[in-house]
Design a protein around this motif. Structure first.
Motif, PDB file in Angstrom:
ATOM      1  N   PRO A 268      22.422  46.134  40.869  1.00 46.82           N
ATOM      2  CA  PRO A 268      23.160  45.611  39.407  1.00 46.82           C
ATOM      3  C   PRO A 268      22.172  44.620  38.780  1.00 46.82           C
ATOM      4  CG  PRO A 268      23.911  44.982  41.161  1.00 46.82           C
ATOM      5  CD  PRO A 268      22.779  45.786  42.035  1.00 46.82           C
ATOM      6  N   LEU A 269      22.465  45.200  36.875  1.00 42.63           N
ATOM      7  CA  LEU A 269      21.276  44.464  36.509  1.00 42.63           C
ATOM      8  C   LEU A 269      22.429  42.900  35.147  1.00 42.63           C
ATOM      9  CD1 LEU A 269      19.744  47.392  35.048  1.00 42.63           C
ATOM     10  CD2 LEU A 269      19.214  46.014  36.780  1.00 42.63           C
ATOM     11  N   LEU A 270      21.682  41.654  35.404  1.00 43.86           N
ATOM     12  CA  LEU A 270      21.550  40.955  34.821  1.00 43.86           C
ATOM     13  C   LEU A 270      21.652  40.887  34.019  1.00 43.86           C
ATOM     14  CD1 LEU A 270      24.079  37.907  34.660  1.00 43.86           C
ATOM     15  CD2 LEU A 270      21.216  37.092  34.639  1.00 43.86           C
ATOM     16  N   ILE A 271      22.296  40.537  32.162  1.00 44.21           N
ATOM     17  CA  ILE A 271      21.791  40.628  30.945  1.00 44.21           C
ATOM     18  C   ILE A 271      22.754  39.625  30.391  1.00 44.21           C
ATOM     19  CG2 ILE A 271      22.293  41.718  28.958  1.00 44.21           C
ATOM     20  CD1 ILE A 271      23.135  44.222  30.460  1.00 44.21           C
ATOM     21  N   THR A 272      21.933  38.728  29.753  1.00 40.04           N
ATOM     22  CA  THR A 272      22.151  37.437  29.781  1.00 40.04           C
ATOM     23  C   THR A 272      22.150  37.185  27.865  1.00 40.04           C
ATOM     24  OG1 THR A 272      20.198  36.810  29.972  1.00 40.04           O
ATOM     25  CG2 THR A 272      22.535  36.336  31.278  1.00 40.04           C
ATOM     26  N   ASN A 273      22.981  35.683  27.060  1.00 38.78           N
ATOM     27  CA  ASN A 273      23.127  35.369  26.336  1.00 38.78           C
ATOM     28  C   ASN A 273      22.542  34.693  26.066  1.00 38.78           C
ATOM     29  OD1 ASN A 273      23.071  35.449  22.903  1.00 38.78           O
ATOM     30  ND2 ASN A 273      25.171  35.076  23.155  1.00 38.78           N
ATOM     31  N   SER A 274      21.149  34.218  25.059  1.00 40.93           N
ATOM     32  CA  SER A 274      20.181  33.126  24.695  1.00 40.93           C
ATOM     33  C   SER A 274      20.070  33.216  23.882  1.00 40.93           C
ATOM     34  CB  SER A 274      19.863  32.091  25.832  1.00 40.93           C
ATOM     35  OG  SER A 274      18.886  30.961  25.698  1.00 40.93           O
ATOM     36  N   GLY A 275      20.334  32.854  22.106  1.00 35.53           N
ATOM     37  CA  GLY A 275      20.138  33.486  21.463  1.00 35.53           C
ATOM     38  C   GLY A 275      20.004  34.467  20.736  1.00 35.53           C
ATOM     39  N   GLY A 276      20.688  35.351  21.653  1.00 32.61           N
ATOM     40  CA  GLY A 276      20.897  37.223  21.498  1.00 32.61           C
ATOM     41  C   GLY A 276      20.778  37.203  22.509  1.00 32.61           C
ATOM     42  N   TRP A 277      20.707  38.663  23.096  1.00 28.57           N
ATOM     43  CA  TRP A 277      21.445  39.311  24.415  1.00 28.57           C
ATOM     44  C   TRP A 277      19.887  40.131  24.999  1.00 28.57           C
ATOM     45  CZ3 TRP A 277      25.729  38.680  27.030  1.00 28.57           C
ATOM     46  CH2 TRP A 277      26.609  38.710  27.365  1.00 28.57           C
ATOM     47  N   LYS A 278      19.697  40.166  26.332  1.00 32.10           N
ATOM     48  CA  LYS A 278      19.122  40.557  27.067  1.00 32.10           C
ATOM     49  C   LYS A 278      18.726  40.641  28.494  1.00 32.10           C
ATOM     50  CE  LYS A 278      16.023  35.937  27.481  1.00 32.10           C
ATOM     51  NZ  LYS A 278      14.619  35.335  26.870  1.00 32.10           N
ATOM     52  N   PHE A 279      17.744  41.788  28.733  1.00 31.11           N
ATOM     53  CA  PHE A 279      17.867  41.643  30.219  1.00 31.11           C
ATOM     54  C   PHE A 279      17.428  40.762  30.468  1.00 31.11           C
ATOM     55  CE2 PHE A 279      14.709  43.283  33.566  1.00 31.11           C
ATOM     56  CZ  PHE A 279      15.945  43.653  34.313  1.00 31.11           C
ATOM     57  N   SER A 280      18.479  40.254  31.760  1.00 27.90           N
ATOM     58  CA  SER A 280      17.332  39.143  32.432  1.00 27.90           C
ATOM     59  C   SER A 280      16.679  38.921  34.089  1.00 27.90           C
ATOM     60  CB  SER A 280      18.609  38.409  33.058  1.00 27.90           C
ATOM     61  OG  SER A 280      17.334  37.070  33.281  1.00 27.90           O
ATOM     62  N   ASP A 281      17.223  40.006  34.874  1.00 29.46           N
ATOM     63  CA  ASP A 281      16.080  40.740  36.034  1.00 29.46           C
ATOM     64  C   ASP A 281      17.356  41.235  36.867  1.00 29.46           C
ATOM     65  OD1 ASP A 281      14.454  40.523  38.027  1.00 29.46           O
ATOM     66  OD2 ASP A 281      14.585  38.245  38.123  1.00 29.46           O
ATOM     67  N   GLU A 282      16.990  41.840  37.591  1.00 28.11           N
ATOM     68  CA  GLU A 282      17.821  42.550  39.014  1.00 28.11           C
ATOM     69  C   GLU A 282      17.923  41.687  39.635  1.00 28.11           C
ATOM     70  OE1 GLU A 282      14.251  45.345  40.604  1.00 28.11           O
ATOM     71  OE2 GLU A 282      14.639  47.043  38.635  1.00 28.11           O
ATOM     72  N   MET A 283      19.586  41.606  40.548  1.00 29.60           N
ATOM     73  CA  MET A 283      19.785  40.854  41.403  1.00 29.60           C
ATOM     74  C   MET A 283      19.830  41.518  42.729  1.00 29.60           C
ATOM     75  SD  MET A 283      23.459  40.576  38.857  1.00 29.60           S
ATOM     76  CE  MET A 283      23.421  38.472  39.583  1.00 29.60           C
ATOM     77  N   ASP A 284      20.047  42.458  42.890  1.00 34.36           N
ATOM     78  CA  ASP A 284      19.257  42.322  44.598  1.00 34.36           C
ATOM     79  C   ASP A 284      17.505  42.943  44.395  1.00 34.36           C
ATOM     80  OD1 ASP A 284      18.783  43.381  46.673  1.00 34.36           O
ATOM     81  OD2 ASP A 284      20.216  46.449  46.521  1.00 34.36           O
ATOM     82  N   LYS A 285      16.923  41.663  45.047  1.00 35.38           N
ATOM     83  CA  LYS A 285      16.211  41.468  45.434  1.00 35.38           C
ATOM     84  C   LYS A 285      15.917  41.509  46.976  1.00 35.38           C
ATOM     85  CE  LYS A 285      13.557  40.141  41.321  1.00 35.38           C
ATOM     86  NZ  LYS A 285      13.125  39.521  40.092  1.00 35.38           N
ATOM     87  N   ALA A 286      16.374  41.615  47.664  1.00 34.27           N
ATOM     88  CA  ALA A 286      15.787  41.401  48.682  1.00 34.27           C
ATOM     89  C   ALA A 286      15.038  41.703  49.916  1.00 34.27           C
ATOM     90  CB  ALA A 286      17.389  42.329  49.710  1.00 34.27           C
ATOM     91  N   SER A 287      13.813  42.940  49.210  1.00 29.25           N
ATOM     92  CA  SER A 287      12.970  43.635  50.279  1.00 29.25           C
ATOM     93  C   SER A 287      11.368  42.809  48.497  1.00 29.25           C
ATOM     94  CB  SER A 287      12.888  45.057  49.504  1.00 29.25           C
ATOM     95  OG  SER A 287      13.046  45.734  48.758  1.00 29.25           O
ATOM     96  N   THR A 288      10.816  43.464  49.666  1.00 33.10           N
ATOM     97  CA  THR A 288       9.168  42.586  49.134  1.00 33.10           C
ATOM     98  C   THR A 288       9.006  44.383  48.034  1.00 33.10           C
ATOM     99  OG1 THR A 288       8.398  43.500  50.972  1.00 33.10           O
ATOM    100  CG2 THR A 288       8.717  41.133  51.148  1.00 33.10           C
ATOM    101  N   SER A 289       7.964  43.611  47.218  1.00 32.90           N
ATOM    102  CA  SER A 289       7.092  44.793  46.409  1.00 32.90           C
ATOM    103  C   SER A 289       6.523  45.365  47.404  1.00 32.90           C
ATOM    104  CB  SER A 289       6.147  43.404  45.422  1.00 32.90           C
ATOM    105  OG  SER A 289       5.178  42.713  45.509  1.00 32.90           O
ATOM    106  N   GLY A 290       6.042  44.342  48.824  1.00 30.71           N
ATOM    107  CA  GLY A 290       5.866  46.211  49.275  1.00 30.71           C
ATOM    108  C   GLY A 290       6.184  46.625  50.139  1.00 30.71           C
ATOM    109  N   ALA A 291       6.955  46.698  50.250  1.00 32.35           N
ATOM    110  CA  ALA A 291       8.226  48.142  50.532  1.00 32.35           C
ATOM    111  C   ALA A 291       8.181  48.512  49.356  1.00 32.35           C
ATOM    112  CB  ALA A 291       9.759  47.404  51.066  1.00 32.35           C
ATOM    113  N   ALA A 292       8.423  48.435  48.755  1.00 32.19           N
ATOM    114  CA  ALA A 292       8.961  49.469  47.031  1.00 32.19           C
ATOM    115  C   ALA A 292       7.523  50.815  46.908  1.00 32.19           C
ATOM    116  CB  ALA A 292       9.018  48.344  45.893  1.00 32.19           C
ATOM    117  N   GLY A 293       6.408  49.413  47.056  1.00 31.85           N
ATOM    118  CA  GLY A 293       5.135  50.186  47.272  1.00 31.85           C
ATOM    119  C   GLY A 293       4.696  50.975  48.250  1.00 31.85           C
ATOM    120  N   ALA A 294       5.094  50.851  49.379  1.00 23.32           N
ATOM    121  CA  ALA A 294       5.076  51.689  50.809  1.00 23.32           C
ATOM    122  C   ALA A 294       6.151  53.237  50.015  1.00 23.32           C
ATOM    123  CB  ALA A 294       5.701  51.159  52.016  1.00 23.32           C
TER     124      ALA A 294
END
Length: 369
Positions: A268-294
């Motif tokens: 799930p991706l979060l898109i917010t409006n703060s003076g204009g709509w923009k991508f904010s962040d990914e909502m599923d960050k349960a794993s570490t960047s090391g797991a993604a690298g592996a």
């Protein structure tokens, strides 16, 4: 508090919908059936199997006030299911179409519903008491398959997204359903004539959603374009952004200025409006960047072995996200006054996942406006 709760209910899920108190969920396990599960303790138990359709069920919508289930299918039919005498009993809807029904949506007052179809039209369906059936009027201004429909909170305007690259807004007033004493927001517009057309996308428009107030309409397309039309101006102004993610298949406003999009990224991706709509962040960050690298290293090694040694692995690579395949549906789970505190997603991995927004905010430090 965990950020999500996972229920594995099938090998693959094409659609899901909750009843009013969220004690039951209806899913389609990628076939002609709809399975109704009831919450018993910490697990879900299948109570009923609705098998009136002949081909794959494409969409499910469960009306919270009348407790009626609406289903559509590739068999060119739609059914309204009513729970009576301990069983779900179907009533066939007279759609009069020659292609698949792709999406369905009850209107906010639940006195009518819309059915998107592959026949280049939308059916606006209403109940005729004198005949005891659901009849339909056709909106025919599309040039290709209609993929999604969504009702404005005023119960009169209907937005449609199509594979002809356009989003349209129609006046879907039906006298037999809405009565005569109704103030139509854009006057006496002929039925089936589009009030607005938006063509900012250059590919299929997969998803669209009205905001809780009805002042804006968000939509996304297969070229990873995300747009928001602002109806507080006349004519509406459109803000367009190009996402770096894969295309979004479905959208949900969690506040008036925050949207969650789901799709082929399995996250799930979060898109917010703060003076204009923009991508904010990914909502599923349960794993570490090391797991993604592996994960990336494993995929690279697998590809290299295929090239050098002709080897192929039958084992699947496990993603670092909760969903292991495309997310196809997102619906609110808990909401008050247009603010969604929990939402649920289902996907082609067979999981139904309930996400807790407040816990996600605390864990990922997301700013939900």
């Amino acid at each position: 508090m965990s950020t999500h709760e996972i229920e594995h209910l099938a090998t693959c899920i094409t659609a899901h919908a909750w009843n009013a108190d969220r004690s039951r969920v209806a899913i389609c396990p990628n076939n002609n059936e709809v399975h109704v599960y009831a919450k018993q303790g910490t697990s879900f138990v299948c109570e009923h199997i609705l098998s009136e359709h002949d081909q794959v069920v494409t969409c499910i919508d469960w009306a919270p006030k009348t407790n009626r289930i609406l289903t559509s299918s590739q068999d060119r039919n739609a059914y309204v299911w009513t729970f009576k005498d301990g069983q779900w009993k179907p009533v066939l809807v007279l759609l009069r179409i020659n292609r698949a029904a792709t999406h369905v949506k009850w209107s906010p007052q639940e006195n009518k519903f819309a059915v998107a179809t592959g026949a280049k039209l939308v059916c606006i369906c209403f109940f005729e008491e004198e005949h005891d059936w659901w009849a339909s009027n056709h909106i025919k201004k599309h040039k290709s398959t209609v993929l999604k429909v969504d009702w404005h909170p005023n119960n009169l305007l209907l937005a449609t997204s199509s594979s002809d690259f356009k989003v349209r807004v129609f006046d879907a007033y039906i006298r037999k359903a809405d009565g005569r004493s109704v103030t139509r927001p854009y006057g006496e517009v002929p039925f089936g004539e589009p009030i607005f057309e938006f063509n900012e996308c250059s590919s299929w428009v997969h998803a669209l959603k009205w905001s809780p107030s009805g002042n804006s309409l968000a939509y996304s397309s297969h070229d990873s374009v995300f747009c928001v039309a602002d109806f507080s101006t006349n004519p509406p102004t459109v803000e367009k952004i190009k996402l770096r993610s894969l295309p979004l298949r479905d959208l949900l406003y969690i506040t008036e200025n925050s949207i969650v999009g789901v799709g082929y990224d399995c996250n799930p991706l979060l898109i917010t409006n703060s003076g204009g709509w923009k991508f904010s962040d990914e909502m599923d960050k349960a794993s570490t960047s090391g797991a993604a690298g592996a994960e990336a290293t494993s995929a690279r090694k697998l590809f290299q072995n295929k090239v050098d040694l002709g080897e192929s692995s039958k084992s699947d690579t496990k993603l670092s996200t909760a969903h292991q395949n495309c997310i196809s549906f997102i619906v609110p789970f808990k909401s008050v006054g247009g603010v969604v505190s929990d939402f649920s997603t289902s996907g082609l991995d067979g999981n139904v996942i309930i996400w807790h927004v407040k816990a996600l905010e605390a864990k990922n430090k997301l700013k939900v406006l």
